[in-house]
Design an enzyme around this catalytic site. Structure first.
Site, PDB file in Angstrom:
ATOM      1  N   ASN A  33      -1.935  -0.120   7.196  1.00  0.00           N
ATOM      2  CA  ASN A  33      -1.310  -1.151   7.648  1.00  0.00           C
ATOM      3  C   ASN A  33      -0.590  -1.980   6.387  1.00  0.00           C
ATOM      4  O   ASN A  33      -0.275  -3.145   6.274  1.00  0.00           O
ATOM      5  CB  ASN A  33      -2.274  -2.357   7.902  1.00  0.00           C
ATOM      6  N   LYS A  78       0.780  -1.307   0.184  1.00  0.00           N
ATOM      7  CA  LYS A  78       0.027   0.165   0.130  1.00  0.00           C
ATOM      8  C   LYS A  78       0.669   1.225  -0.104  1.00  0.00           C
ATOM      9  O   LYS A  78       2.100   1.034   0.060  1.00  0.00           O
ATOM     10  CB  LYS A  78      -1.002   0.001   1.396  1.00  0.00           C
ATOM     11  N   TYR A  96     -12.536  -3.011  -2.939  1.00  0.00           N
ATOM     12  CA  TYR A  96     -12.932  -3.120  -1.704  1.00  0.00           C
ATOM     13  C   TYR A  96     -14.494  -2.988  -1.620  1.00  0.00           C
ATOM     14  O   TYR A  96     -15.157  -2.119  -0.766  1.00  0.00           O
ATOM     15  CB  TYR A  96     -12.251  -1.847  -0.874  1.00  0.00           C
ATOM     16  N   GLU A 150      -8.747 -10.954  -8.046  1.00  0.00           N
ATOM     17  CA  GLU A 150      -8.005  -9.634  -7.752  1.00  0.00           C
ATOM     18  C   GLU A 150      -6.649  -9.665  -8.924  1.00  0.00           C
ATOM     19  O   GLU A 150      -6.357  -8.450  -9.348  1.00  0.00           O
ATOM     20  CB  GLU A 150      -7.326  -9.525  -6.329  1.00  0.00           C
ATOM     21  N   HIS A 188      -1.934  -5.584   1.481  1.00  0.00           N
ATOM     22  CA  HIS A 188      -2.936  -6.276   1.173  1.00  0.00           C
ATOM     23  C   HIS A 188      -2.677  -7.753   0.892  1.00  0.00           C
ATOM     24  O   HIS A 188      -1.592  -7.880   0.063  1.00  0.00           O
ATOM     25  CB  HIS A 188      -3.818  -5.651   0.007  1.00  0.00           C
TER      26      HIS A 188
HETATM   27  P1  IDP Z   1      -7.812  -7.083   5.287  1.00  0.00           P
HETATM   28  O1  IDP Z   1      -6.873  -5.917   4.499  1.00  0.00           O
HETATM   29  O2  IDP Z   1      -6.808  -7.614   6.615  1.00  0.00           O
HETATM   30  O3  IDP Z   1      -8.093  -8.138   4.344  1.00  0.00           O
HETATM   31  P2  IDP Z   1     -10.368  -6.025   5.215  1.00  0.00           P
HETATM   32  O4  IDP Z   1     -11.452  -6.275   6.140  1.00  0.00           O
HETATM   33  O5  IDP Z   1     -10.446  -6.709   3.837  1.00  0.00           O
HETATM   34  O6  IDP Z   1      -9.090  -6.633   5.809  1.00  0.00           O
HETATM   35  O7  IDP Z   1     -10.147  -4.457   5.054  1.00  0.00           O
HETATM   36  C1  IDP Z   1      -9.512  -3.777   4.011  1.00  0.00           C
HETATM   37  C2  IDP Z   1      -8.813  -2.669   4.380  1.00  0.00           C
HETATM   38  O8  IDP Z   1      -9.442  -1.627   4.855  1.00  0.00           O
HETATM   39  C3  IDP Z   1      -7.711  -2.729   5.631  1.00  0.00           C
HETATM   40  O9  IDP Z   1      -6.598  -3.573   5.259  1.00  0.00           O
HETATM   41  C4  IDP Z   1      -7.607  -1.615   6.071  1.00  0.00           C
HETATM   42  O10 IDP Z   1      -6.528  -0.827   5.343  1.00  0.00           O
HETATM   43  C5  IDP Z   1      -8.988  -0.946   5.883  1.00  0.00           C
HETATM   44  N1  IDP Z   1      -9.719  -1.200   7.006  1.00  0.00           N
HETATM   45  C6  IDP Z   1     -10.332  -2.229   7.469  1.00  0.00           C
HETATM   46  N2  IDP Z   1     -11.033  -2.173   8.753  1.00  0.00           N
HETATM   47  C7  IDP Z   1     -10.647  -0.857   9.000  1.00  0.00           C
HETATM   48  C8  IDP Z   1     -11.216  -0.056  10.011  1.00  0.00           C
HETATM   49  O11 IDP Z   1     -11.641  -0.387  11.170  1.00  0.00           O
HETATM   50  N3  IDP Z   1     -10.623   1.520  10.047  1.00  0.00           N
HETATM   51  C9  IDP Z   1      -9.702   1.969   9.061  1.00  0.00           C
HETATM   52  N4  IDP Z   1      -9.370   1.268   8.014  1.00  0.00           N
HETATM   53  C10 IDP Z   1      -9.753  -0.224   8.236  1.00  0.00           C
HETATM   54 MG    MG Z   2      -9.640  -8.045   2.912  1.00  0.00          MG
END
Ligand code: IDP
Ligand code: MG
Length: 138
Positions: free
Chosen positions: A112, A9, A49, A126, A115
């Protein structure tokens, strides 16, 4: 053999840890099949997303993901999807163990670093979405 889609990212790119991240997957024994640095668009992110489109953080997620280039990658290996998800650590880096990428390089969910596809089916979707030419290899 399985393929997965990983994407460094914008925060990972800006901090200069592309090489460190790639090194971890190569060291584990996974094979890098393709790599593309690109600027993500809101259109492609809305599809990627789609499962989060009703979340309150969705607009800030789009802003974060378009704040700079991303590095999309296709990796292959035995159980690549679950192996890579384990190496990433959970979505919220606060809960990630040291030794995982998020546990070593991130602190908050909204930045974070990386992905990783969560299923074989989503990995193929994807890969097709982000690096269409890679489907020809299958
Ligand atoms: P993942 O990336 O671990 O699969 P997902 O639930 O698919 O998690 O969410 C996609 C991305 O959305 C996350 O990696 C993060 O960047 C963002 N995200 C998810 N939950 C939150 C949140 O509670 N606050 C802010 N960003 C979030
Ligand atoms: Mg995800």
């Amino acid at each position: 053999m399985e393929r997965t889609y990983l994407m460094i990212k914008p925060d990972g790119v800006q901090r200069g840890i592309i090489g460190l991240i790639i090194h971890r997957f190569e060291s584990r024994g996974l094979k890098l099949l393709g790599l593309k640095m690109m600027q993500a668009t809101e259109e492609i992110l809305a599809e990627h997303y789609a499962h989060l489109k009703d979340k309150s953080f969705f607009p800030s997620l789009l802003a974060y993901m378009t704040s700079g280039p991303v590095v999309g990658m296709v990796w292959e290996g035995s159980q690549a999807v679950s192996v890579c998800r384990t190496m990433l650590g959970p979505t919220n880096p606060c809960t990630a163990n040291p030794g995982t990428i998020r546990g070593d390089f991130a602190l908050i969910s909204s930045k974070n670093v990386i992905h990783g596809s969560d299923s074989v089916e989503n990995a193929e979707k994807e890969i097709q979405l982000w690096i269409p030419g890679k489907n020809a290899q299958k």
